[in-house]
Scaffold this motif. Structure first.
Motif, PDB file in Angstrom:
ATOM      1  N   LEU B 142      -0.697  -9.145  -7.193  1.00  0.00           N
ATOM      2  CA  LEU B 142       0.088  -8.997  -5.972  1.00  0.00           C
ATOM      3  C   LEU B 142       1.037 -10.174  -5.780  1.00  0.00           C
ATOM      4  O   LEU B 142       2.168 -10.000  -5.350  1.00  0.00           O
ATOM      5  CB  LEU B 142      -0.836  -8.853  -4.765  1.00  0.00           C
ATOM      6  N   GLN B 143       0.559 -11.338  -6.143  1.00  0.00           N
ATOM      7  CA  GLN B 143       1.412 -12.503  -6.044  1.00  0.00           C
ATOM      8  C   GLN B 143       2.615 -12.343  -6.975  1.00  0.00           C
ATOM      9  O   GLN B 143       3.760 -12.547  -6.598  1.00  0.00           O
ATOM     10  CB  GLN B 143       0.639 -13.745  -6.450  1.00  0.00           C
ATOM     11  N   ASP B 144       2.287 -11.921  -8.188  1.00  0.00           N
ATOM     12  CA  ASP B 144       3.328 -11.774  -9.205  1.00  0.00           C
ATOM     13  C   ASP B 144       4.352 -10.726  -8.781  1.00  0.00           C
ATOM     14  O   ASP B 144       5.553 -10.889  -8.988  1.00  0.00           O
ATOM     15  CB  ASP B 144       2.671 -11.392 -10.528  1.00  0.00           C
ATOM     16  N   ALA B 145       3.854  -9.667  -8.172  1.00  0.00           N
ATOM     17  CA  ALA B 145       4.746  -8.582  -7.788  1.00  0.00           C
ATOM     18  C   ALA B 145       5.456  -8.877  -6.469  1.00  0.00           C
ATOM     19  O   ALA B 145       6.317  -8.112  -6.043  1.00  0.00           O
ATOM     20  CB  ALA B 145       3.954  -7.281  -7.667  1.00  0.00           C
ATOM     21  N   GLY B 146       5.050  -9.950  -5.825  1.00  0.00           N
ATOM     22  CA  GLY B 146       5.644 -10.271  -4.531  1.00  0.00           C
ATOM     23  C   GLY B 146       5.300  -9.248  -3.464  1.00  0.00           C
ATOM     24  O   GLY B 146       6.113  -8.909  -2.611  1.00  0.00           O
ATOM     25  N   MET B 147       4.090  -8.712  -3.528  1.00  0.00           N
ATOM     26  CA  MET B 147       3.689  -7.699  -2.541  1.00  0.00           C
ATOM     27  C   MET B 147       2.459  -8.166  -1.783  1.00  0.00           C
ATOM     28  O   MET B 147       1.535  -7.403  -1.543  1.00  0.00           O
ATOM     29  CB  MET B 147       3.384  -6.380  -3.243  1.00  0.00           C
ATOM     30  N   MET B 148       2.443  -9.434  -1.443  1.00  0.00           N
ATOM     31  CA  MET B 148       1.256  -9.967  -0.791  1.00  0.00           C
ATOM     32  C   MET B 148       0.957  -9.272   0.534  1.00  0.00           C
ATOM     33  O   MET B 148      -0.173  -9.309   1.020  1.00  0.00           O
ATOM     34  CB  MET B 148       1.399 -11.483  -0.567  1.00  0.00           C
ATOM     35  N   ASP B 149       1.981  -8.647   1.111  1.00  0.00           N
ATOM     36  CA  ASP B 149       1.748  -7.946   2.373  1.00  0.00           C
ATOM     37  C   ASP B 149       0.813  -6.745   2.204  1.00  0.00           C
ATOM     38  O   ASP B 149       0.215  -6.260   3.156  1.00  0.00           O
ATOM     39  CB  ASP B 149       3.095  -7.499   2.975  1.00  0.00           C
ATOM     40  N   LEU B 150       0.692  -6.282   0.953  1.00  0.00           N
ATOM     41  CA  LEU B 150      -0.197  -5.146   0.701  1.00  0.00           C
ATOM     42  C   LEU B 150      -1.651  -5.570   0.487  1.00  0.00           C
ATOM     43  O   LEU B 150      -2.526  -4.738   0.281  1.00  0.00           O
ATOM     44  CB  LEU B 150       0.265  -4.381  -0.537  1.00  0.00           C
ATOM     45  N   MET B 151      -1.853  -6.868   0.511  1.00  0.00           N
ATOM     46  CA  MET B 151      -3.148  -7.433   0.134  1.00  0.00           C
ATOM     47  C   MET B 151      -4.321  -6.720   0.807  1.00  0.00           C
ATOM     48  O   MET B 151      -5.230  -6.215   0.149  1.00  0.00           O
ATOM     49  CB  MET B 151      -3.167  -8.918   0.489  1.00  0.00           C
ATOM     50  N   GLN B 152      -4.271  -6.670   2.119  1.00  0.00           N
ATOM     51  CA  GLN B 152      -5.422  -6.154   2.838  1.00  0.00           C
ATOM     52  C   GLN B 152      -5.673  -4.689   2.514  1.00  0.00           C
ATOM     53  O   GLN B 152      -6.808  -4.279   2.263  1.00  0.00           O
ATOM     54  CB  GLN B 152      -5.190  -6.327   4.342  1.00  0.00           C
ATOM     55  N   PHE B 153      -4.600  -3.938   2.501  1.00  0.00           N
ATOM     56  CA  PHE B 153      -4.701  -2.509   2.214  1.00  0.00           C
ATOM     57  C   PHE B 153      -5.298  -2.290   0.824  1.00  0.00           C
ATOM     58  O   PHE B 153      -6.246  -1.521   0.639  1.00  0.00           O
ATOM     59  CB  PHE B 153      -3.297  -1.898   2.329  1.00  0.00           C
ATOM     60  N   ILE B 180      -3.298  -1.083  -6.676  1.00  0.00           N
ATOM     61  CA  ILE B 180      -1.958  -1.515  -6.272  1.00  0.00           C
ATOM     62  C   ILE B 180      -0.997  -0.329  -6.334  1.00  0.00           C
ATOM     63  O   ILE B 180      -0.157  -0.134  -5.444  1.00  0.00           O
ATOM     64  CB  ILE B 180      -1.461  -2.666  -7.177  1.00  0.00           C
ATOM     65  N   TYR B 181      -1.162   0.462  -7.361  1.00  0.00           N
ATOM     66  CA  TYR B 181      -0.297   1.638  -7.534  1.00  0.00           C
ATOM     67  C   TYR B 181      -0.428   2.577  -6.334  1.00  0.00           C
ATOM     68  O   TYR B 181       0.568   2.976  -5.727  1.00  0.00           O
ATOM     69  CB  TYR B 181      -0.688   2.338  -8.832  1.00  0.00           C
ATOM     70  N   SER B 186       1.710   4.806  -1.410  1.00  0.00           N
ATOM     71  CA  SER B 186       1.480   5.311  -0.060  1.00  0.00           C
ATOM     72  C   SER B 186       2.263   4.513   0.978  1.00  0.00           C
ATOM     73  O   SER B 186       2.592   5.022   2.049  1.00  0.00           O
ATOM     74  CB  SER B 186      -0.017   5.296   0.267  1.00  0.00           C
ATOM     75  N   LYS B 187       2.564   3.263   0.673  1.00  0.00           N
ATOM     76  CA  LYS B 187       3.397   2.482   1.602  1.00  0.00           C
ATOM     77  C   LYS B 187       4.877   2.550   1.220  1.00  0.00           C
ATOM     78  O   LYS B 187       5.690   1.807   1.747  1.00  0.00           O
ATOM     79  CB  LYS B 187       2.958   1.014   1.601  1.00  0.00           C
ATOM     80  N   GLU B 188       5.149   3.396   0.254  1.00  0.00           N
ATOM     81  CA  GLU B 188       6.520   3.620  -0.214  1.00  0.00           C
ATOM     82  C   GLU B 188       7.222   2.331  -0.606  1.00  0.00           C
ATOM     83  O   GLU B 188       8.350   2.056  -0.216  1.00  0.00           O
ATOM     84  CB  GLU B 188       7.320   4.387   0.849  1.00  0.00           C
ATOM     85  N   ILE B 208      -6.807   6.473 -13.408  1.00  0.00           N
ATOM     86  CA  ILE B 208      -7.745   5.838 -12.485  1.00  0.00           C
ATOM     87  C   ILE B 208      -7.324   6.134 -11.050  1.00  0.00           C
ATOM     88  O   ILE B 208      -8.142   6.493 -10.198  1.00  0.00           O
ATOM     89  CB  ILE B 208      -7.805   4.307 -12.717  1.00  0.00           C
ATOM     90  N   SER B 209      -6.005   6.035 -10.805  1.00  0.00           N
ATOM     91  CA  SER B 209      -5.509   6.320  -9.463  1.00  0.00           C
ATOM     92  C   SER B 209      -5.883   7.741  -9.035  1.00  0.00           C
ATOM     93  O   SER B 209      -6.312   7.964  -7.893  1.00  0.00           O
ATOM     94  CB  SER B 209      -3.990   6.168  -9.409  1.00  0.00           C
ATOM     95  N   MET B 210      -5.735   8.664  -9.962  1.00  0.00           N
ATOM     96  CA  MET B 210      -6.068  10.056  -9.629  1.00  0.00           C
ATOM     97  C   MET B 210      -7.543  10.189  -9.274  1.00  0.00           C
ATOM     98  O   MET B 210      -7.906  10.881  -8.325  1.00  0.00           O
ATOM     99  CB  MET B 210      -5.735  10.992 -10.802  1.00  0.00           C
ATOM    100  N   GLU B 211      -8.358   9.497 -10.040  1.00  0.00           N
ATOM    101  CA  GLU B 211      -9.789   9.565  -9.756  1.00  0.00           C
ATOM    102  C   GLU B 211     -10.091   9.057  -8.360  1.00  0.00           C
ATOM    103  O   GLU B 211     -10.903   9.641  -7.630  1.00  0.00           O
ATOM    104  CB  GLU B 211     -10.571   8.712 -10.779  1.00  0.00           C
ATOM    105  N   ILE B 212      -9.430   7.947  -8.015  1.00  0.00           N
ATOM    106  CA  ILE B 212      -9.668   7.372  -6.692  1.00  0.00           C
ATOM    107  C   ILE B 212      -9.226   8.367  -5.611  1.00  0.00           C
ATOM    108  O   ILE B 212      -9.951   8.625  -4.644  1.00  0.00           O
ATOM    109  CB  ILE B 212      -8.923   6.025  -6.540  1.00  0.00           C
ATOM    110  N   LEU B 213      -8.034   8.970  -5.814  1.00  0.00           N
ATOM    111  CA  LEU B 213      -7.515   9.904  -4.812  1.00  0.00           C
ATOM    112  C   LEU B 213      -8.407  11.131  -4.707  1.00  0.00           C
ATOM    113  O   LEU B 213      -8.684  11.617  -3.603  1.00  0.00           O
ATOM    114  CB  LEU B 213      -6.072  10.294  -5.156  1.00  0.00           C
ATOM    115  N   ASP B 214      -8.876  11.628  -5.849  1.00  0.00           N
ATOM    116  CA  ASP B 214      -9.802  12.764  -5.838  1.00  0.00           C
ATOM    117  C   ASP B 214     -11.037  12.437  -5.016  1.00  0.00           C
ATOM    118  O   ASP B 214     -11.537  13.259  -4.238  1.00  0.00           O
ATOM    119  CB  ASP B 214     -10.244  13.119  -7.266  1.00  0.00           C
ATOM    120  N   PHE B 215     -11.494  11.210  -5.234  1.00  0.00           N
ATOM    121  CA  PHE B 215     -12.686  10.773  -4.528  1.00  0.00           C
ATOM    122  C   PHE B 215     -12.454  10.790  -3.016  1.00  0.00           C
ATOM    123  O   PHE B 215     -13.278  11.274  -2.248  1.00  0.00           O
ATOM    124  CB  PHE B 215     -13.073   9.373  -5.006  1.00  0.00           C
TER     125      PHE B 215
END
Lengths: 706, 239
Positions: B142-153, B180-181, B186-188, B208-215
């Motif tokens: 997240l640091q590398d991607a500069g998306m630290m605001d997504l951290m909590q989510f 992260i994906y 989801s936060k566009e 993996i993302s699909m599995e999580i969403l299925d879940f």
């Protein structure tokens, strides 16, 4: 289908069996029957260590195994966390030069845990690796000092345990043995083999750390930690400031090494309980380089004892600028010159021999240390033996135990000077020693030199003396043409970026010329050479796995155990009674191993003979010699070594400590956390006291009474 | 590990009519249980994650009938706390278990039970205790991607992945990437460029993302009831 059911039934059956065995102590548990117990080789607060051999039906029959029995915790806390950590790390690490965990056994009946290791006969000179570790303690300490709002440019730490039975210290270090007893150089083949194996192990650990992801750090411990501390609620810690250099001339390196592990353990607790520092920089420490002394694996270097080792995951906070540390004989010049970006370059944390960090440059100071060890193996003298700062003797520490309640009281005295000059005399002297041998570094040879803080700050001092010639070859008595010299000089390269890596060193020509390094460092390379008989570890072959001696109860130390045999595992081991009389018996710890010698001795000849039926060359004549050596060791515990700081008697130091504590007018408040800060020029004193149990009070009074 | 090795209902459990679905539900419920218990005794998230991983590892080798999950769960927490250097006392766990289930006799355990189970779990784990988690790489990514605001989510999503067996199947850093994906989609947030720069197999991450969403989808329909049914199939303790 009924597979699982069978399992359950089997389990019950097993359990029943165990219970029966528990009732009848003469019956060994089933799993133990695959080993022939030879004797007890060590004992500590964490448990007991036995020597055993695998019995015939197994393909590895006759192989020696060290079995470490953890004392089970008393307060119903299951498997000791120490054991868990040790298992954790050893399970992940497999390498010829790292001690191997052969098996883990649990005895559900009494909930005791046994770890079976390959057996290592000799401890390589431990001080070397371990002292570098103090760097780490420093780092932790300084973090907590910062956390407490203090600022300091230098921080020295030192902690000591007088309780820890230095049985481990009985390990026969090769270098010392050669220097003091044989008075002849270590044979070339042995040097080469030891060095190669050391590098091999180091290389593996470096790579392993890389594999671990991120900034993982793998630290390896030298001595077992006190297992009770994690359980322990009330504890007592005193941190007193001074420089470690002042201490090191009173206490042998050897002692120091043993102390450190305790130390860091203390810090864990300290930090966890009081300071709640960043997630998990609880980690440890030193390497014990054990050299296997027997059988197939005779003479193989093993990095051992992971009791306190951790896989380090969270990055340490970068620390402002904390200083130099303890022994600096093996420190790389870039550290001495104050390289301080721990993350990007060499760091205090990183200089430890086996301590490995992801940043590649961090390994380089390890290699410097290996170079120093190499030279020490060749000459039997420390290569760069900087002066220790002489100052007033200072108090160190005490550790008090109450055997009944198994409460540990620890006093740690950590020494750190406040607002010190950024560059100490000893550092300067160390650099001077290095420059004298290696010549002056120049910015042409070492491009980042000008960026190092002390180089700039103290230009006159450092650059004052001019040493232009490289005199290394005359110091180590090697011709500059030889591969050995070439390798050594590459390890002692000033510029960390040009210094050889462990992997490169393993490829070096030195290891490809005759004599080729071998797995057994101790066999004579040529048949006409006489093998050196290193003293073997004393084995007490009267003990059984319960830590009791049912066979010969007449032997004084053992009989104490035999009495407690029924309630074995209740932690009551004779030496633990000792601290109760702490004030009068401060001399005990040093004497203890000697005290053990008599009964070890009676068994020595037989064991040495039995241990090596194959008649490996090294073991020839062992039976006779072991006896002799044992005696020699008793007369001379090896503390007053030429070139090494004199060991003062523990008693006098302790008394000195007491006097100093009183002189400082320390108030030890009991029952609550009391940080007291004293500014005793030029040292700082912090005392942290936390006692939750009134039982500790009496100990404490003892402590203050002397 | 392969999913095929994990989704195996042990024969003795199958005999009792426990389906793969039940097996998963019970493990999920126990993961939640560990989390709740951990909140009471106040240990860090990494300890929780390690505990859940131990529990899931145990059930790849042992059956639910053989190892009562109601006891395995707290014991795994106990063991993980030791391994992660924040030892929790067994009596504290026993106390909070009683507090959480004051009435339920099936959750009544003594300290001795936990200590005994600890040994069995150590054996079942074959003494392999080191576990790596996505949390560390998550922060780095997240640091590398500069998306630290997504951290909590994202952190929350990672926590949820422990309700599945993902940690046994995929390397932690890929799980972190998958979370992260999901978060960035989801936060566009536009993260495609960043993902492309990474040298990882995006197909795996997407799977993996699909599995999580299925879940998450699966979680929607009357989960409570299904858990209760699954648990009713477990044997009662013969105390």
């Amino acid at each position: 289908m009924s597979n699982r059911g069978g399992g359950i039934l089997g389990n019950h059956h097993h359990l029943q069996q165990q219970q029966q065995q528990h009732n009848n102590p003469n019956n060994k548990p089933e799993w133990l029957q695959q080993y022939d117990l030879i004797g007890k080789i060590g004992e500590g607060t964490y448990g007991l260590v036995f020597l055993a051999r695998i019995k015939p039906p197994s393909p590895n029959r006759g192989k020696s195994i060290a079995i470490k029995k953890f004392k089970q915790s008393k307060d119903g806390d299951g498997v000791s966390p120490t054991a868990i950590r040790e298992i954790m790390l050893l399970r992940e690490i497999t390498h010829e030069n790292v001690v191997k965990l052969v098996n883990v056994h649990i005895n559900p009946a009494d909930m005791s845990l046994y770890l079976a290791f390959d057996y290592a006969e000799h401890d390589l000179y431990v001080g070397i690796a371990s002292l570098l570790f103090v760097d780490l303690v420093m780092e932790i300490l300084s973090t907590f000092v910062q956390g407490s709002g203090m600022r300091m440019s230098h921080l020295y730490s030192y902690i000591f345990s007088s309780l820890f039975p230095p049985f481990k210290l009985l390990g026969q270090e090769i270098i010392r043995y050669h220097r003091d007893k044989v008075n002849q150089a270590v044979n070339q083949y042995t040097v080469k083999s030891l060095l190669w194996q050391l590098l091999n192990g180091l290389n593996y650990l470096h790579r392993y750390a890389l594999k671990l992801q991120g900034q993982s750090l793998l630290l390896v411990s030298l001595f077992p930690p006190p297992p009770h501390i994690p359980y322990y609620h009330g504890f007592f810690a005193a941190v007193i400031g001074s420089s470690i250099e002042t201490l090191s001339h009173q206490i042998s390196w050897y002692d120091l090494a043993c102390i450190l592990s305790l130390h860091s353990m203390m810090f864990h607790v300290c930090i966890r309980n009081f300071f709640m520092m960043s997630t998990c920089f609880i980690l440890c420490e030193i390497v014990s380089l054990k050299v296997m002394g027997e059988g197939e694996e005779q003479g193989v270097v093993k990095i051992a004892d992971f009791g306190l080792a951790r896989i380090y995951q969270a990055p340490l906070k970068p620390l402002a600028d904390n200083g130099v540390v303890v022994t600096i004989w093996y420190r790389a010049p870039e550290l001495l010159l104050g390289a301080k970006h721990y993350t990007s370059a060499v760091g205090i944390l990183i200089s430890s021999l086996i301590l490995a960090r992801l940043t590649v440059s961090s390994y380089e100071s390890d290699m410097w240390a290996v170079g120093c060890i190499f030279a020490e193996l060749l000459t039997l003298k420390p290569l760069f033996q900087g002066a220790e700062v002489k100052a007033t003797p200072n108090p160190f520490q005490l550790l008090v135990t109450n055997t009944k309640l198994l409460l540990f009281v620890l006093i740690i005295l950590c020494y750190f000077s406040v607002i010190n000059t950024s560059f100490t005399f000893s550092q300067l002297d160390q650099l001077d020693k290095i420059f004298k041998v290696l010549g002056h570094p120049t910015p042409e040879k070492w491009s980042t030199l000008v960026n190092l803080p002390h180089w700039q700050q103290d230009v006159q001092h450092i650059q004052g003396h001019k040493y232009d010639n490289t005199a290394l070859y005359s110091v180590v008595h090697l011709s500059p043409k030889t591969p050995a010299y070439d390798l050594l000089s590459k390890m002692l390269e000033y510029d960390p970026r040009k210094r050889i890596t462990a992997a490169q060193a393993l490829e070096h020509e030195y290891f490809k010329t005759e004599p080729l390094p071998g797995r057994n460092a101790f066999v004579p390379y040529r048949p006409d050479e006489k093998a050196v008989n290193y003293p073997t570890r004393p084995v007490d072959n009267t003990a059984d796995f319960e830590g009791t001696a049912s066979i010969q109860p007449s032997q004084p130390v053992q009989s104490g155990n035999a009495v407690s045999g029924n309630m074995h595992g209740s932690h009551i081991v004779p030496n633990r009674n000792m601290p109760r009389q702490m004030p009068t018996m401060v001399g005990m710890p040093r004497m203890q191993p000697q005290g053990m010698a008599p009964y070890n001795m009676s068994s020595q000849a037989g064991v040495a003979g039995a241990m090596n039926p194959g008649g490996m060359p090294m073991q020839r004549g062992m039976a006779n010699q072991a006896h002799q050596q044992q005696q020699m060791r008793r007369k001379d515990p090896g503390m007053g070594l030429p070139g090494y700081p004199q060991q003062r008697s523990r008693r006098s130091i302790t008394l000195q400590a007491a006097a100093d504590i009183r002189a400082m007018g320390l108030d030890l408040e009991i029952g609550h956390l009391t940080p007291i800060l004293y500014n005793v020029n030029p040292y700082f004193v912090i005392v942290i006291v936390k006692l939750s149990n009134s039982e500790l009070l009496s100990n404490d009074q003892n402590l203050l009474a002397f | 590990m392969d999913p095929e090795d994990i989704d195996v209902v042990q024969p003795l459990d199958r005999e009792r009519g426990i389906s793969l679905e039940d097996f998963k539900l019970i493990k999920m419920h126990m993961s939640n249980y560990i989390t709740k218990l951990a909140q009471n005794v106040k240990v860090r998230q990494r300890v929780v994650a390690t505990a859940i991983t131990y529990m899931r590892r145990v059930y790849t080798r042992r059956g639910l009938t053989e190892f009562d999950p109601r006891l395995v769960a707290p014991t795994c927490l106990y063991l993980a706390a030791k391994a992660e250097e924040s030892t929790v006392q067994a009596r504290l766990l026993v106390f909070y278990i009683k507090k959480m289930y004051p009435e339920d006799i099936r959750y009544r355990f003594e300290i001795k039970d936990i200590l005994e189970m600890e040994m069995k779990i150590l054996e079942a784990l074959n003494y392999y205790l080191v576990v790596f988690h996505p949390y560390r790489s998550l922060t780095q990514f997240l640091q590398d991607a500069g998306m630290m605001d997504l951290m909590q989510f994202t952190w929350g999503i990672v926590n949820d992945t422990y309700k599945m067996d993902l940690i046994l199947i995929h390397p932690p850093h890929l799980i972190a990437l998958a979370c992260i994906y999901i978060a960035s989609v989801s936060k566009e947030k536009d993260s495609i460029a960043w993902f492309e720069e990474l040298r990882v197999d995006m197909n795996v991450v997407k799977n993996i993302s699909m599995e999580i969403l299925d879940f998450y989808d699966n979680m929607m329909n009357n989960i409570e009831e299904r858990i209760n049914i699954a648990f009713s199939k477990l044997p009662l303790r013969s105390a």
